[in-house]
Design a protein around this motif. Structure first.
Motif, PDB file in Angstrom:
ATOM      1  N   MET A 257      -1.133   6.902   7.527  1.00  0.00           N
ATOM      2  CA  MET A 257      -2.444   7.331   8.005  1.00  0.00           C
ATOM      3  C   MET A 257      -2.716   6.735   9.378  1.00  0.00           C
ATOM      4  O   MET A 257      -2.792   5.524   9.531  1.00  0.00           O
ATOM      5  CB  MET A 257      -3.484   6.823   7.002  1.00  0.00           C
ATOM      6  CG  MET A 257      -4.729   7.629   6.997  1.00  0.00           C
ATOM      7  SD  MET A 257      -4.351   9.284   6.361  1.00  0.00           S
ATOM      8  CE  MET A 257      -5.908  10.050   6.587  1.00  0.00           C
TER       9      MET A 257
ATOM     10  N   ILE B 237       0.854  -1.181   0.000  1.00  0.00           N
ATOM     11  CA  ILE B 237       0.000   0.000   0.000  1.00  0.00           C
ATOM     12  C   ILE B 237       0.893   1.235   0.000  1.00  0.00           C
ATOM     13  O   ILE B 237       2.104   1.149   0.187  1.00  0.00           O
ATOM     14  CB  ILE B 237      -1.000   0.019   1.183  1.00  0.00           C
ATOM     15  CG1 ILE B 237      -0.266   0.043   2.521  1.00  0.00           C
ATOM     16  CG2 ILE B 237      -1.963  -1.149   1.098  1.00  0.00           C
ATOM     17  CD1 ILE B 237      -1.155   0.497   3.654  1.00  0.00           C
ATOM     18  N   SER B 238       0.293   2.370  -0.241  1.00  0.00           N
ATOM     19  CA  SER B 238       1.050   3.616  -0.379  1.00  0.00           C
ATOM     20  C   SER B 238       1.670   4.040   0.951  1.00  0.00           C
ATOM     21  O   SER B 238       1.239   3.602   2.027  1.00  0.00           O
ATOM     22  CB  SER B 238       0.120   4.732  -0.862  1.00  0.00           C
ATOM     23  OG  SER B 238      -0.839   5.018   0.131  1.00  0.00           O
ATOM     24  N   GLN B 239       2.688   4.881   0.843  1.00  0.00           N
ATOM     25  CA  GLN B 239       3.307   5.412   2.061  1.00  0.00           C
ATOM     26  C   GLN B 239       2.299   6.208   2.885  1.00  0.00           C
ATOM     27  O   GLN B 239       2.270   6.132   4.112  1.00  0.00           O
ATOM     28  CB  GLN B 239       4.515   6.287   1.693  1.00  0.00           C
ATOM     29  CG  GLN B 239       5.717   5.463   1.239  1.00  0.00           C
ATOM     30  CD  GLN B 239       6.628   6.198   0.277  1.00  0.00           C
ATOM     31  OE1 GLN B 239       6.549   7.417   0.143  1.00  0.00           O
ATOM     32  NE2 GLN B 239       7.489   5.461  -0.403  1.00  0.00           N
ATOM     33  N   ARG B 240       1.449   6.981   2.189  1.00  0.00           N
ATOM     34  CA  ARG B 240       0.467   7.766   2.955  1.00  0.00           C
ATOM     35  C   ARG B 240      -0.556   6.844   3.607  1.00  0.00           C
ATOM     36  O   ARG B 240      -1.074   7.141   4.674  1.00  0.00           O
ATOM     37  CB  ARG B 240      -0.205   8.812   2.063  1.00  0.00           C
ATOM     38  CG  ARG B 240      -0.849   8.263   0.826  1.00  0.00           C
ATOM     39  CD  ARG B 240      -1.237   9.391  -0.144  1.00  0.00           C
ATOM     40  NE  ARG B 240      -1.518   8.825  -1.467  1.00  0.00           N
ATOM     41  CZ  ARG B 240      -1.514   9.506  -2.591  1.00  0.00           C
ATOM     42  NH1 ARG B 240      -1.233  10.804  -2.579  1.00  0.00           N
ATOM     43  NH2 ARG B 240      -1.772   8.944  -3.746  1.00  0.00           N
ATOM     44  N   GLY B 241      -0.843   5.717   2.923  1.00  0.00           N
ATOM     45  CA  GLY B 241      -1.749   4.735   3.530  1.00  0.00           C
ATOM     46  C   GLY B 241      -1.150   4.149   4.789  1.00  0.00           C
ATOM     47  O   GLY B 241      -1.848   3.919   5.783  1.00  0.00           O
TER      48      GLY B 241
END
Lengths: 413, 413
Positions: free
Chosen positions: B12, B5-9
């Motif tokens: 979060m 999954i994304s770094q921001r995910g």
């Protein structure tokens, strides 16, 4: 010191669906009747039982719900998916503020800024806005009208995959083409995602609206897709409830689910009254879909038959959704769309179309195509298509051969 | 190929408000009564006239509205702001899906990824999630309990301003501190924004809830703020309508407005039934606010009086919102909050607090502080505070001097 807005704010496009809106307003103010074939806003009534559920609700405090939606609605949704042949648990369903938020959460969760998502074009123009908001880049492979906008060959996808590619996004049944992806197409695509470690993001807003007895296949039902598939869904089209702003993100990938849930916690909860509508919707009998499907199919049949009978018009038979993509014998569909509203009337009526350039990312593609949304009753739809037939003859920059013009003029006389 | 999954995910955070939720659930399953002082969910009834407006609405198709909200609701909102002493036109009001979306749109519009927004801490913990979603960084200046969390000195802001600083974000009246910013504080801050070319993003969710006859000052009413000020607003707290998911972004900066509107077009429209509630809310008489303000003020007075009487507790008198920030004589407020739910009862009751570390970005700040939301009726609130008083005595890791413990134990006996 000066103030500037962000680059993404500058890049954010005005809705492609609203470009011609001022001309439509002006036409109406001149007393013209304008048939709206331009927007996917269903005209079929929202089932009264949905409003009745809200009327009957006894609410003291309209409070926040759980970030993933109320338990009761998630249970209802699991039952809905079960009836649609999709087995998912409430822990795999995240209630969102319409399909829009599901798309945004999927992009934010699965892609880093600067990453790429491949989308077959033409595609729902608003994906561009979500991509800008999430800081990701859309890369396209082009589907063609000649084979009804079927999935482009896998080699075309392979060609554009880079180390930054993280996902493939599909709308199935497709807005704007109406194409319903076959099992073979979907399995091929999942195989590609498996080989390259990509997510398969599947927008299934039009799931129930497939015609000629066909059924769409949810990406959730592709064997081996558990980790790859994220479905973005909404009750907007399903129950003519666009204003409710209730959708869902569904995935069996637990890591994706958890991160998407954290994005959902950010906005605390989805719309409460909308979830009540959504619960009531799940209780509708299957005949609700049968009736609406029959109605939409009759409209599709009329639209396709009329379009195919117009000289110079090319129009595949779409298998689903509310849309027909058509090639028109005009130099530029956007100019034609504007002209329809500013210069043309037939018996004081005209129509509004969606020029297809809003659905293509590659410049100049779809310049002669339009999307027609058949969200009018059969009588109005027939009248709108008659307008279009006359307009194509009257349009000064038509590309029709003279003999076709003469023959059509005679037939219409 | 692997899927990540994304770094921001990954970045979060889980909601800081939910950390202790499993312990509260467990306590309830053991039959304990748990008083919730942890979340800003008003307990006061949503005015019945709001639901009545939805019941009476005669809707055939629950359709998309204009992206900026329905005309009728924007007109009502303009009238609401007029009555609140804020003169804005409908073209300066963008209806959003609650304050959450207004915050997200403001950050997306005003800041580039990697840009910085300065926020006085302690701040509403969820801003962190919005910053991650928008890819921007929060930089803090620290307010202190000793002066009631007043605006930190301008020099502290100047010290952290960099070329990447684009905005200052304020919550006024403040969640979590209850501080109501003075005209002087706001004018100073705007001056700073003018000198450095920064936006002033003002979250005014609690506008009406100021006590002792005071009124909060909207950033929209600061002379010279036209280009700088973006107000983020919501009906959630104002009318106990958190579940409606209806808010607004208000700005006189036309460039900001247009870009924010383009972000709004992305999700097509705000919740339709929520806007109907919102319209009806504007028709409530001023006495609605007078009554609720009196109720909240009585609760604040009780909370502060009881807290200040507890040995080792420090608690300024907040001027607004629904919150009190208090320093407790405990080693670690998060551990104490957990202990309250797992190990403590008083007459089979306990309470849930918000440990203040969720409101500070700087590590270790606020370790002995809690936020108390007074969203219970006076009887329950009194009972909850009695629990707290007993708990502070019973807690093994209290930091109270022995003589204070003895004196309190005697008083409670």
């Amino acid at each position: 010191m000066s103030l500037a807005i962000s680059q993404r704010g500058q890049a954010m496009p005005a809705s492609p669906f609203r470009k011609l809106a001022p001309f439509a307003e002006a036409a109406k103010q001149q007393g013209k009747k304008v048939y709206h074939l331009n927007i996917g806003q269903p005209d079929i009534a929202t089932p009264p039982s949905l409003f009745e559920a809200v009327r009957q609700a006894d609410i003291r405090v309209l409070a926040y719900s759980h970030g993933a939606g109320t338990d009761s609605y998630r249970q209802k949704l699991a039952a809905y998916y079960h009836r649609a042949g999709i087995e998912v648990s409430t822990e795999e369903i995240l209630v969102t503020t319409a399909g829009s938020e599901a798309i945004l959460f999927a992009l934010l969760t699965c892609l880093n800024p600067g990453d790429e998502v491949i989308i077959p074009e033409p595609f729902y123009g608003t994906y561009t806005a979500f991509a800008i908001a999430a800081g990701v880049n859309i890369v396209t492979v082009t589907a063609t009208i000649d084979n009804g906008f079927a999935l482009p060959p896998l080699a075309a996808f392979e060609q554009v995959i880079t180390p930054r590619t993280k996902a493939i996004l599909l709308c199935n049944p497709s807005n704007p083409t109406g194409h319903v992806y076959t099992r073979r197409e979907l399995e091929d695509l999942l195989g590609l995602c498996q080989r390259h470690g990509l997510y398969l993001l599947s927008d299934e807003a039009y799931r129930e609206y497939c015609y000629d007895g066909a059924r769409s296949i949810s990406a959730l039902n592709l064997p081996g897709g558990e980790e790859h598939v994220v479905v973005m869904d909404t009750i907007s089209k399903r129950y003519s409830a666009c204003g409710a702003r209730v959708g869902s993100l569904v995935t069996r990938n637990k890591t994706v689910y958890l991160a998407a849930f954290h994005f959902a916690q950010m906005r605390i909860s989805p719309p409460g009254l909308g979830m009540l509508l959504g619960e009531a919707a799940v209780d509708l009998p299957e005949s609700y879909f049968d009736e609406n499907r029959a109605e939409y199919q009759a409209r599709r049949d009329l639209t396709v038959a009329r379009l195919q009978a117009m000289p110079g018009v090319q129009c595949p038979v779409p298998g689903g959704a509310f849309y027909v993509m058509a090639h028109l014998p005009v130099d530029d569909a956007e100019r034609f769309g504007e002209w329809l509203l500013t210069d043309f009337t037939y018996e004081n009526q005209t129509l509004m179309l969606s020029p297809a350039n809003g659905f293509y990312q590659t410049p100049d593609l779809g310049r002669q195509q339009v999307r027609i949304a058949y969200v009018l009753n059969l009588n109005d739809l027939a009248a709108a298509l008659t307008c279009l037939e006359h307009a194509l003859l009257a349009y000064p920059d038509r590309t029709l051969a003279p003999q076709a013009v003469a023959a059509t003029a005679e037939a219409l006389a």
